[in-house]
Scaffold this active site. Structure first.
Site, mmCIF file in Angstrom:
data_model
loop_
_atom_site.group_PDB
_atom_site.id
_atom_site.type_symbol
_atom_site.label_atom_id
_atom_site.label_comp_id
_atom_site.label_asym_id
_atom_site.label_seq_id
_atom_site.Cartn_x
_atom_site.Cartn_y
_atom_site.Cartn_z
ATOM 1 C CD GLN A 124 -70.963 -3.510 124.992
ATOM 2 O OE1 GLN A 124 -70.487 -4.365 125.718
ATOM 3 N NE2 GLN A 124 -71.323 -3.783 123.741
ATOM 4 N NE ARG A 154 -64.941 -8.005 117.946
ATOM 5 C CZ ARG A 154 -63.762 -7.545 117.618
ATOM 6 N NH1 ARG A 154 -62.687 -8.016 118.193
ATOM 7 N NH2 ARG A 154 -63.636 -6.614 116.715
ATOM 8 C CB CYS A 155 -71.860 -13.264 120.312
ATOM 9 S SG CYS A 155 -72.920 -12.073 121.120
ATOM 10 C CD GLU A 185 -70.981 -8.534 117.269
ATOM 11 O OE1 GLU A 185 -71.198 -8.734 118.468
ATOM 12 O OE2 GLU A 185 -71.882 -8.322 116.451
#
Ligand code: MCN
Ligand code: CUM
Length: 719
Positions: free
Chosen positions: A151, A301-302, A671
């Site tokens: 990423q 996803r935080c 997110e």
């Protein structure tokens, strides 16, 4: 079979350990001890997948059991088994923010206080494709190409250059290409041993080397998320006004701190835990522990520990409302930060850019029919049926930088856009971020189209190749829109300013007399005298003013002045089957506010996916270990990822409160749904059972957990 690679082989090159993003270190391959079950022990190199599998089967390892520590509280006790020989204890760091003494005092004097221990277990992203790499070392040109699932390609290139410099590798000869990677969700931010082993193997053998995880390897050995044990205490005065919040966390990091947080923030943005509420006083602290488990990170996803923070505050607020016998919506409405308080300075140090929480919650309540549902709930309860309604009114914090406070391994967090307009008025734009399915190709093109008047389908968007894209920090923590999206706006505006000069030259007018309209400049007072962006682009290469640089392009590095604070109100309505403990989600409404919306359809897609990734850990997903450190499961037979069959239907909507500091007012959204979602489910289920004496249930809230509680409180139906 071509070769076996061991920790000893890597040690020769100083590569048996590698740095983590949090300046800890991680084994690439062990030399004599392993730290957790399913740790990589040897690299097998073969010319086919089948031969490699045979090679793996031929490896024999004598494991001698050593004492382990699995529980982080035990790990922090004096005299506990030490996980790391190179450290004095299992205590990794202590972090705190806020006013401890004032918080203690205010809580002591509060009319009502509620306390709860809240645990969010380990979970795993399980993206569509696992992690993988093809490393290709060209010995003649001393050039390394890494096609890999990352990423953050540029950061990887720099890190590879820094840790292999002594081997003669140099940054201009390293090219990282991150193609379509089959989903990231944070799991593809860290560097895994497989990447390093494949790279080392290519350098040693001179052959291109591919490594790809199978699903079980991915589930058992990659970075995990959460694993936060939180002791929370919340106070309120007699009128139901919130007074103070205290949260003490024990964070389980496994055998190394491989979280992907900005350096200054070992617990990420956890200090957003005061949420959407107006707190004068708060204090939070965390202690991180080593345990014999795989590296614990923040990957699911935080937004850097915001999911944990939002779960804690949204559960606590709900418990307080119930404790006071008050409707949780009314309690929230009274305690929300008011619209006129923005920009709002939080007790734990953040400056919220903008918000309008009352409107979002009202809209969600209207959409779900909140008051009617409450009436129905009462009627049902009289009939002995269990129905619950749960609210989550969360505040997110996304878009790192600002670079003065945010860095990863010293690399400042900004992001970039490079835009080139070709002579025929088409354009290519490249970014330092990297989409994993978020649709940057669509939305970045829309941003540039809006600013320059070039149709979006004439704009090609590229990311993920470090040889061509401008330097950037990558895509995670919903930072792309706040950073690279802003860079796209600013870069396009730079181009427009140059276009103005070219148009002035073509129209024989003064720069200041030109007015921009959608896709052209026209002369003030004579709208028929105009030049379109396409005509201007052609002139930039064929007829530009003497003395002006040819071409029409720009590069912009955007350093955001602040983070953005998206928010939302979610409401979940559940029915519980007293025979089985099965929870059915009857209705779920999500109102999101991410400021100016670039593409509503993409936002909707992000919200649908994110809500499903909120439902998953709330109801199903969890990674567990026994007391010897053996992982339960490790396949999709045991790790329950929801499919379309289990997933509820999502009803979505939004409000728009622009960010005052983003050039087009946009905030991140990627997110929000899973940061804000889990407590809505938990609050609904506890709400259904509060009158029985249930105060809290840790997620995932599975049918058996619910049934045990029903049984304990004497309301389970048994056949
Ligand atoms: N968007 C918009 N208007 C806004 C905000 C965003 O139209 N006001 C659009 C953006 O232009 C972009 C998308 O929504 O196309 C998401 O933007 P943003 O919120 O900036 O988030 P990122 O692009 O930085 O994506 C990261 C975020 C994270 S951190 C995880 S984890 C996650 C997520 O996105 N991983 C995903 N969503 C995912 N979706 C898919 N399909 N795959 C993943 O791996
Ligand atoms: Cu923490 S998951 Mo996203 O930030 O790549």
């Amino acid at each position: 079979m071509i070769a076996f690679l061991t920790g000893k082989d890597l040690e020769k090159y100083g590569l048996s350990w590698m740095p983590t993003l949090m300046s800890d270190k991680q084994m690439v391959l062990p030399i004599d001890t392993v730290k957790y079950q399913a740790q990589e022990v040897v690299g097998v190199l073969a010319s086919s997948r089948y031969a490699a599998a045979d090679g793996v089967a031929a490896v024999e390892i004598d494991y001698e059991p050593l004492p382990v520590v699995v529980n982080p509280y035990k790990a922090l006790e004096a005299g506990s088994t030490k996980v790391r020989d190179d450290k004095d204890s299992n205590h990794i760091w202590h972090w705190e923010v806020g006013d401890r003494a004032a918080t203690d005092a205010v809580l002591k004097n509060s009319h009502t206080t509620v306390r709860e221990h809240i645990y969010i277990p380990r979970i795993h992203v399980a993206s569509m494709e696992t992690c993988g790499i093809v490393a290709k070392w060209d010995a003649i040109n001393k050039h390394l190409t890494l096609y890999m699932t990352t990423q953050a390609p540029h950061a990887i290139r720099t890190v590879v250059a820094l840790i292999t410099g002594h081997l003669g590798l140099s940054e201009e000869n390293i090219r990282v290409i991150s193609p379509d990677i089959g989903g990231g969700f944070g799991g593809k931010v860290p560097v895994y041993p497989g990447y390093v082993i494949a790279t080392a193997a290519s350098v040693v053998t001179g052959l291109p080397v591919k490594w790809i995880e199978d699903r079980s390897e991915n589930l058992q050995a990659d970075s995990f998320a959460r694993d936060y044990h939180m002791d929370c205490e919340l106070g309120a005065d007699k009128d139901g006004r919130i007074t103070a919040l205290r949260i003490k966390t024990v964070a389980d990091h496994g055998y190394t701190d491989a979280a992907a947080n900005p350096s200054k923030y070992p617990a990420g943005m956890f200090s957003i835990c005061t949420g959407s509420y107006d707190f004068q006083t708060a204090f939070t602290e965390a202690d991180a522990a080593y345990t014999n488990k795989p590296p614990g990170g923040v990957a699911y996803r935080c937004s850097f520990r915001v999911t944990e923070a939002s779960h804690a505050i949204e559960r606590m607020v709900d418990i307080m409302a119930h404790e006071r016998g008050e409707d949780p919506a009314d309690f929230r409405m009274r305690n929300f930060i008011k619209p006129e308080q923005f920009p709002y300075k939080s007790a734990l140090g953040w400056e919220y850019d903008s918000g309008n929480y009352h409107v979002a919650l009202t809209k969600a309540m209207d959409l779900i029919g909140y008051r009617e549902l409450r009436k129905e709930q009462l009627e049902k309860r009289q009939r002995g049926e269990l129905m619950g309604i749960g609210i989550s009114s969360f505040t997110e914090i996304v878009g790192a930088g600002p670079s003065k406070d945010f860095d990863i391994l010293g690399i400042k967090m900004f992001d970039s856009a490079e835009i080139r307009v070709h002579p025929t008025g088409k354009a290519i734009a490249r970014f330092g971020t990297k989409s994993q399915g978020q649709g940057h190709e669509t939305t970045y093109a829309q941003i540039i189209a809006e600013e320059l008047g070039i149709p979006a389908d004439h704009i090609k968007v590229e990311e993920g190749d470090t040889d061509t894209a401008p330097y950037g920090l990558g895509t995670y923590a919903s930072r792309s829109t706040p950073t690279a999206g802003a860079a796209a706006v600013m870069g396009a505006r730079k181009i427009r300013e140059k276009a103005r000069k070219i148009a002035a030259h073509l129209l024989e007018a003064a720069d200041d007399d030109l007015i921009w309209d959608t896709n052209k400049f026209y002369v003030k007072g004579s709208p028929d005298k105009s030049k379109t962006i396409q005509e201007i682009a052609f002139a930039a290469y064929t007829n530009h003013p003497q003395g002006m640089e040819a071409g029409l392009e720009s590069t912009f590095y955007y350093d955001p002045p602040n983070l953005t604070f998206p928010f939302g109100s979610y409401i979940c309505c559940v029915d519980i089957d007293r025979g089985t403990g099965q929870v059915s989600i009857r209705k779920f409404v999500a109102i999101d506010d991410c400021g100016t919306r670039i593409n509503p359809m993409i936002i909707e897609g992000q919200v649908h996916g994110g809500l499903t990734m909120a439902f998953a850990p709330a109801m199903m997903e969890q990674i567990q270990y026994d007391s010897d450190g053996n992982m339960y499961g490790g396949t999709f037979m045991d790790y329950m990822v929801p499919t379309a069959v289990e997933s509820p239907k999502w009803i979505t909507g939004g409000t728009v409160t622009p960010s005052p500091h983003h050039p087009i007012g946009a905030k991140g959204v990627g997110e929000s749904p899973n940061v804000g979602g889990p407590p809505a489910f938990a609050n609904a289920i506890v709400d259904a059972m509060w009158h029985l004496g249930v105060r809290h249930i840790d997620i995932p809230i599975t049918a058996d957990k619910v049934w045990m509680l029903l049984n304990k409180h004497g309301v389970a139906l048994a056949e």
